[in-house]
Scaffold this motif. Structure first.
Motif, PDB file in Angstrom:
ATOM      1  N   VAL A  68      -5.019   4.388   7.047  1.00 33.61           N
ATOM      2  CA  VAL A  68      -4.162   3.678   6.531  1.00 33.61           C
ATOM      3  C   VAL A  68      -2.344   3.985   7.068  1.00 33.61           C
ATOM      4  N   ALA A  69      -2.267   4.658   7.449  1.00 39.45           N
ATOM      5  CA  ALA A  69      -1.412   5.613   7.917  1.00 39.45           C
ATOM      6  C   ALA A  69      -0.425   6.596   8.401  1.00 39.45           C
ATOM      7  N   MET A  70       0.077   6.128   9.324  1.00 41.82           N
ATOM      8  CA  MET A  70       0.783   7.726   9.501  1.00 41.82           C
ATOM      9  C   MET A  70       2.168   8.072  10.420  1.00 41.82           C
ATOM     10  N   THR A 106       4.435  21.318  19.080  1.00 39.49           N
ATOM     11  CA  THR A 106       3.881  20.057  19.805  1.00 39.49           C
ATOM     12  C   THR A 106       3.212  19.285  18.779  1.00 39.49           C
ATOM     13  N   THR A 107       2.938  19.986  18.063  1.00 36.75           N
ATOM     14  CA  THR A 107       2.855  18.416  16.460  1.00 36.75           C
ATOM     15  C   THR A 107       2.865  18.879  15.487  1.00 36.75           C
ATOM     16  N   ALA A 108       3.525  18.097  14.454  1.00 37.47           N
ATOM     17  CA  ALA A 108       3.106  17.788  13.169  1.00 37.47           C
ATOM     18  C   ALA A 108       3.254  16.331  12.296  1.00 37.47           C
ATOM     19  N   PHE A 109       1.944  16.150  11.691  1.00 35.89           N
ATOM     20  CA  PHE A 109       2.012  14.937  11.062  1.00 35.89           C
ATOM     21  C   PHE A 109       1.345  14.487   9.313  1.00 35.89           C
ATOM     22  N   PHE A 110       1.509  13.450   9.068  1.00 38.09           N
ATOM     23  CA  PHE A 110       1.198  13.000   7.940  1.00 38.09           C
ATOM     24  C   PHE A 110      -0.062  12.081   8.477  1.00 38.09           C
ATOM     25  N   HIS A 111      -0.969  11.950   7.853  1.00 39.58           N
ATOM     26  CA  HIS A 111      -2.086  11.308   8.277  1.00 39.58           C
ATOM     27  C   HIS A 111      -2.816  10.380   6.430  1.00 39.58           C
ATOM     28  N   VAL A 112      -2.775   8.847   6.405  1.00 39.27           N
ATOM     29  CA  VAL A 112      -3.651   8.892   4.783  1.00 39.27           C
ATOM     30  C   VAL A 112      -5.025   7.992   5.822  1.00 39.27           C
ATOM     31  N   ASN A 113      -6.029   8.594   4.471  1.00 38.03           N
ATOM     32  CA  ASN A 113      -7.149   7.612   5.140  1.00 38.03           C
ATOM     33  C   ASN A 113      -7.906   7.426   3.560  1.00 38.03           C
ATOM     34  N   VAL A 114      -8.704   6.361   3.720  1.00 36.70           N
ATOM     35  CA  VAL A 114      -9.149   5.937   2.527  1.00 36.70           C
ATOM     36  C   VAL A 114     -10.641   6.055   2.444  1.00 36.70           C
ATOM     37  N   ASN A 115     -11.702   5.930   1.711  1.00 43.78           N
ATOM     38  CA  ASN A 115     -13.098   5.527   1.978  1.00 43.78           C
ATOM     39  C   ASN A 115     -13.532   5.132   0.501  1.00 43.78           C
ATOM     40  N   ARG A 116     -13.882   4.013   0.110  1.00 48.15           N
ATOM     41  CA  ARG A 116     -14.216   3.144  -1.238  1.00 48.15           C
ATOM     42  C   ARG A 116     -15.663   3.209  -1.495  1.00 48.15           C
ATOM     43  N   SER A 117     -16.271   3.715  -0.987  1.00 50.05           N
ATOM     44  CA  SER A 117     -18.008   3.659  -0.611  1.00 50.05           C
ATOM     45  C   SER A 117     -18.095   5.417  -1.863  1.00 50.05           C
ATOM     46  N   LEU A 118     -17.094   6.037  -2.397  1.00 51.37           N
ATOM     47  CA  LEU A 118     -17.540   7.433  -2.479  1.00 51.37           C
ATOM     48  C   LEU A 118     -17.481   7.638  -4.691  1.00 51.37           C
ATOM     49  N   SER A 119     -17.990   8.098  -3.969  1.00 53.27           N
ATOM     50  CA  SER A 119     -17.902   8.425  -5.975  1.00 53.27           C
ATOM     51  C   SER A 119     -17.250   9.713  -6.277  1.00 53.27           C
ATOM     52  N   GLU A 120     -16.433   9.362  -7.233  1.00 51.67           N
ATOM     53  CA  GLU A 120     -15.492  10.935  -7.796  1.00 51.67           C
ATOM     54  C   GLU A 120     -16.234  12.132  -7.847  1.00 51.67           C
ATOM     55  N   LYS A 121     -17.431  12.480  -7.605  1.00 56.38           N
ATOM     56  CA  LYS A 121     -17.678  13.819  -7.403  1.00 56.38           C
ATOM     57  C   LYS A 121     -17.950  13.818  -5.918  1.00 56.38           C
ATOM     58  N   GLU A 174       8.859   9.270  12.843  1.00 53.80           N
ATOM     59  CA  GLU A 174       7.753   7.924  13.579  1.00 53.80           C
ATOM     60  C   GLU A 174       6.784   7.291  12.909  1.00 53.80           C
ATOM     61  N   LEU A 175       6.780   6.294  12.276  1.00 53.78           N
ATOM     62  CA  LEU A 175       5.689   5.342  11.223  1.00 53.78           C
ATOM     63  C   LEU A 175       5.053   4.722  12.262  1.00 53.78           C
ATOM     64  N   ALA A 176       3.361   5.288  12.228  1.00 54.64           N
ATOM     65  CA  ALA A 176       2.708   3.882  12.777  1.00 54.64           C
ATOM     66  C   ALA A 176       1.129   3.625  11.581  1.00 54.64           C
ATOM     67  N   SER A 177       0.805   1.959  11.411  1.00 57.59           N
ATOM     68  CA  SER A 177      -0.030   1.654  10.140  1.00 57.59           C
ATOM     69  C   SER A 177      -1.011   1.404  11.460  1.00 57.59           C
ATOM     70  N   GLY A 178      -2.408   1.603  10.664  1.00 52.46           N
ATOM     71  CA  GLY A 178      -3.125   0.055  10.802  1.00 52.46           C
ATOM     72  C   GLY A 178      -4.472   1.305  10.951  1.00 52.46           C
ATOM     73  N   ASP A 179      -6.073   0.094  10.839  1.00 52.48           N
ATOM     74  CA  ASP A 179      -7.219   1.048  10.957  1.00 52.48           C
ATOM     75  C   ASP A 179      -8.018   1.724  11.632  1.00 52.48           C
ATOM     76  N   LYS A 180      -6.529   1.725  13.102  1.00 50.93           N
ATOM     77  CA  LYS A 180      -7.117   2.329  14.046  1.00 50.93           C
ATOM     78  C   LYS A 180      -5.888   3.365  14.200  1.00 50.93           C
ATOM     79  N   ILE A 181      -5.491   4.031  13.757  1.00 52.31           N
ATOM     80  CA  ILE A 181      -4.767   4.984  13.535  1.00 52.31           C
ATOM     81  C   ILE A 181      -6.137   6.131  13.878  1.00 52.31           C
ATOM     82  N   GLU A 182      -5.704   7.074  14.735  1.00 52.56           N
ATOM     83  CA  GLU A 182      -6.194   8.180  15.080  1.00 52.56           C
ATOM     84  C   GLU A 182      -5.194   9.174  15.522  1.00 52.56           C
TER      85      GLU A 182
END
Length: 297
Positions: free
Chosen positions: A146-148, A162-177, A117-125
């Protein structure tokens, strides 16, 4: 009177006997000679008759043919070919259908089984059943979902999953370190000290990884966090697994954690990231991909 006169019959008798005796010897000689000649002629005749016999070898009388036919072996009837044995049909397991998710806005794409089951959007938690939401693990705020992809519990029937998932988040304000660090790390060290993140290769890229565990006798939750820095953006991938109990109630078996995480890791390994222009509006796309036997199920 002379002797001849006294016995005239004797004289004639003697002459006749001498004559007969003489002819008898001649006849005997003649007969012997005749027998010799006759025997010679018979021998010649026998030789002359014996010569053409080979020419008669190929000729047989009707009786001989009957005898030959009777002596000839009766041809054995050719057995009918055995009926072909029907091959047992084997039902090949069809590979799971795979689809590809891609988000042009963040440049992220990955492949996953269509039945997930796919869900996408910045409101996914994401959340683990009974334990609540699974937070992001960035060291600074600014992350967005981003998506789950959620694994249906029916994928592992008869287990405590009961639960198993793969979830993607992004953060553009971080340095590489900063992207290589985590707000919280695995604290299951026997000494009470947090466990440092490890760097490992996943698919074609290197990532930092940490994990976390929470729960009690009734509910358990395990999460694995992966960070990857690409083109000025920090990407976070979360693999989560939740169970209810320890798989001992009502004959329910404990799910194989390694197997479940192995399926989720295959999705992670398929991740591709394309650089994108910040601020450019894009439309999220979901396109079908080729089927593969290596897909998670």
């Amino acid at each position: 009177m002379t002797n001849f006169e006294k016995f005239p019959h004797k004289t004639n008798s003697n002459n006749s006997g001498a004559t007969l005796s003489s002819w008898s010897r001649q006849q005997k000689i003649a007969m012997i000679a005749g027998f010799v000649i006759l025997g010679f002629l018979i021998a010649l005749s026998a030789c002359s008759k014996a010569t053409p016999k080979p020419a008669l070898v190929g000729i047989s009388s009707p009786d001989a043919q009957t005898t030959t036919a009777a002596a000839a072996p009766t041809p054995t009837a050719t057995p009918a070919p055995a009926a072909p044995v029907a091959k047992k049909k084997t039902h090949k397991k069809r590979p799971a259908a795979i689809v590809t998710y891609s988000d042009p806005k963040t440049g992220v794409s990955f492949r996953y089984p269509r039945k997930y089951e796919l869900a996408s959007g910045d409101k996914i938690e994401p959340a683990i059943d009974g334990l609540g939401p699974v937070p992001m693990n960035f060291v600074q705020p600014g992350g967005a979902s981003v998506a789950m992809v959620a694994v249906p519990p029916t994928t592992y029937p008869g287990t405590d999953l009961t639960t198993a998932f793969f979830h993607v988040n992004v953060n553009r304000s971080l340095s590489e370190k900063e992207c290589s660090e985590f707000a919280f790390v695995d604290a299951r060290n026997p000494d009470g000290e947090p466990v440092d993140a490890e760097k490992l290769r996943v698919g074609s890229a290197y990532m930092e990884k940490t994990s976390n565990f929470a729960g009690d006798a009734m509910r358990q939750g395990e999460t694995q966090y992966y960070h990857r820095y690409e083109s000025g953006v920090c990407y976070e991938f979360v693999l989560g697994l939740g169970t209810a109990g320890y798989g001992t109630d009502d004959g329910v078996e404990a799910v194989n954690h390694d197997e479940v995480f192995g399926k989720l890791e295959k999705i992670l390994a398929s991740v591709k990231i394309q650089p994108v222009e910040v601020g450019k509006e894009q439309v999220v796309a979901k396109t079908p991909a080729a089927t593969t036997e290596e897909a998670t199920k």
